[in-house]
Design a protein around this motif. Structure first.
Motif, PDB file in Angstrom:
ATOM      1  N   VAL A 116       5.076  16.802   0.057  1.00  0.00           N
ATOM      2  CA  VAL A 116       4.973  18.217   0.416  1.00  0.00           C
ATOM      3  C   VAL A 116       3.851  18.836  -0.403  1.00  0.00           C
ATOM      4  O   VAL A 116       3.628  18.481  -1.559  1.00  0.00           O
ATOM      5  CB  VAL A 116       6.307  18.964   0.179  1.00  0.00           C
ATOM      6  CG1 VAL A 116       7.374  18.485   1.138  1.00  0.00           C
ATOM      7  CG2 VAL A 116       6.797  18.813  -1.257  1.00  0.00           C
ATOM      8  N   TRP A 172       7.212  25.853   4.583  1.00  0.00           N
ATOM      9  CA  TRP A 172       8.460  25.681   3.839  1.00  0.00           C
ATOM     10  C   TRP A 172       9.525  26.654   4.289  1.00  0.00           C
ATOM     11  O   TRP A 172       9.254  27.763   4.731  1.00  0.00           O
ATOM     12  CB  TRP A 172       8.200  25.854   2.350  1.00  0.00           C
ATOM     13  CG  TRP A 172       7.327  24.768   1.781  1.00  0.00           C
ATOM     14  CD1 TRP A 172       6.945  23.610   2.393  1.00  0.00           C
ATOM     15  CD2 TRP A 172       6.722  24.757   0.489  1.00  0.00           C
ATOM     16  NE1 TRP A 172       6.146  22.870   1.565  1.00  0.00           N
ATOM     17  CE2 TRP A 172       5.989  23.542   0.390  1.00  0.00           C
ATOM     18  CE3 TRP A 172       6.734  25.642  -0.583  1.00  0.00           C
ATOM     19  CZ2 TRP A 172       5.273  23.212  -0.766  1.00  0.00           C
ATOM     20  CZ3 TRP A 172       6.014  25.317  -1.730  1.00  0.00           C
ATOM     21  CH2 TRP A 172       5.300  24.106  -1.814  1.00  0.00           C
ATOM     22  N   ALA A 177      11.954  23.348   8.266  1.00  0.00           N
ATOM     23  CA  ALA A 177      12.310  21.943   8.074  1.00  0.00           C
ATOM     24  C   ALA A 177      13.175  21.439   9.222  1.00  0.00           C
ATOM     25  O   ALA A 177      13.012  20.311   9.692  1.00  0.00           O
ATOM     26  CB  ALA A 177      13.032  21.772   6.737  1.00  0.00           C
ATOM     27  N   PRO A 208      12.194  28.573  -0.676  1.00  0.00           N
ATOM     28  CA  PRO A 208      11.804  27.835   0.530  1.00  0.00           C
ATOM     29  C   PRO A 208      11.476  26.368   0.256  1.00  0.00           C
ATOM     30  O   PRO A 208      11.773  25.503   1.088  1.00  0.00           O
ATOM     31  CB  PRO A 208      10.576  28.602   1.028  1.00  0.00           C
ATOM     32  CG  PRO A 208      10.771  29.992   0.522  1.00  0.00           C
ATOM     33  CD  PRO A 208      11.413  29.830  -0.819  1.00  0.00           C
ATOM     34  N   LEU A 209      10.870  26.073  -0.896  1.00  0.00           N
ATOM     35  CA  LEU A 209      10.565  24.680  -1.224  1.00  0.00           C
ATOM     36  C   LEU A 209      11.836  23.851  -1.303  1.00  0.00           C
ATOM     37  O   LEU A 209      11.946  22.782  -0.683  1.00  0.00           O
ATOM     38  CB  LEU A 209       9.812  24.600  -2.549  1.00  0.00           C
ATOM     39  CG  LEU A 209       9.664  23.196  -3.135  1.00  0.00           C
ATOM     40  CD1 LEU A 209       8.874  22.285  -2.208  1.00  0.00           C
ATOM     41  CD2 LEU A 209       9.033  23.254  -4.527  1.00  0.00           C
ATOM     42  N   THR A 212      13.548  23.265   1.944  1.00  0.00           N
ATOM     43  CA  THR A 212      12.851  22.229   2.707  1.00  0.00           C
ATOM     44  C   THR A 212      13.262  20.844   2.236  1.00  0.00           C
ATOM     45  O   THR A 212      13.586  19.966   3.044  1.00  0.00           O
ATOM     46  CB  THR A 212      11.328  22.398   2.549  1.00  0.00           C
ATOM     47  OG1 THR A 212      10.955  23.691   3.047  1.00  0.00           O
ATOM     48  CG2 THR A 212      10.567  21.327   3.312  1.00  0.00           C
TER      49      THR A 212
END
Length: 277
Positions: A116, A172, A177, A208-209, A212
């Protein structure tokens, strides 16, 4: 059943730094008229990098040739992924020293690796070069210009017709995802190993990371997310405790593998991960 390829959208990471987001946390493209859907060419890269790594399963070393931009260039102002960042060195060294056996173990059939925020692709390309022939590597970024340079670097460092490595746009967040998973062909869709370095520079991207990663990471006990993080940068508003708290909130436990001044390498695993049968 035929799966339709995802359509990529214009997106630059500067929008995050400028906080041009809607209430749902997604970039408001209607308000970003300075970037249009076009095929405008990215200017030629101004910086070249060569990295050499030992390959435990071969007599010859792994040599990566990457191109990017100087940190003072206009392109970096919009797309930070177009330059090389320090944390990638630590993640690459860990891949060679500690993860090569996993990546090269042919008993791990259909091993799937995801990077990512790939940027110039240093870590993802190294993981691909270390992996056995049946492994699949997917390099992702959200930024439109970064993806263009990333694909050029992948083309330079892989053989023509190599279908075990691909580049995709991945924004993200949990819904992004899930959309990514829904667009994949039938069969194994999640990833055994997720990689990332120098990913977090503003608070708004932390949750958000990890959403994901939670959505895309396999549930078996050996699945993990390796992240190299730099905690000290000019104007940095992110404290390490924010990152680790967000990881715990999304159901991860973590181990610090490397600590060197302002850079740390963490392995994140699901709490109570299942034993794969």
């Amino acid at each position: 059943m035929t799966t339709q390829a995802a359509k990529e959208v214009p997106w630059v990471d500067a929008w995050v730094r400028w906080e041009r987001n809607n209430d749902d946390g997604d970039t408001d493209h209607d308000d970003c008229n300075d970037v249009e859907e076009d095929d405008e060419e990215l200017p030629p890269a101004t910086e070249s990098y060569t990295f050499t790594y030992p390959n435990p399963s071969a007599d010859s070393d792994i040599v990566l040739e990457l191109k990017g931009f100087h940190e003072d260039s206009e392109q970096i102002w919009n797309s930070t992924g177009l330059k090389l960042w320090r944390s990638s060195h630590y993640l690459c060294q860990h891949l060679v020293n500690e993860e090569a056996e996993l990546l090269q173990d042919e008993n791990n059939t259909n091993l799937r690796v995801l990077e990512v925020g790939s940027g110039l692709g240093r870590c993802g390309l190294l993981a691909h070069s270390l992996s056995h022939d049946n492994a699949t590597t997917v390099l992702t970024d959200g930024d439109t210009d970064t993806l263009k340079q990333l694909r050029q670097n992948v083309s330079t460092n892989t053989s023509a017709g190599d279908d075990t490595i691909t580049c995709k746009q991945l924004l993200w967040g949990e819904q992004h995802a899930k959309d990514y998973l829904s667009q994949q062909p039938n069969g194994k869709k999640h990833f055994d190993l997720i990689l990332g370095s120098d990913l977090i520079y503003v608070q708004s991207v932390i949750q958000p990371l990890f959403e994901t990663v939670r959505t895309l990471l396999c549930t078996h006990e050996n699945a993990k997310f390796l992240m190299a993080h730099c905690s000290r940068r000019e104007g940095n508003e992110v404290e390490l405790s924010m990152v680790l708290d967000a990881a715990k909130k999304e159901g991860f436990e973590y181990e610090e593998l490397i600590e060197d001044d302002d850079i740390s390498l963490f392995a994140f695993r699901r709490k109570g991960a299942e034993t794969e049968t």
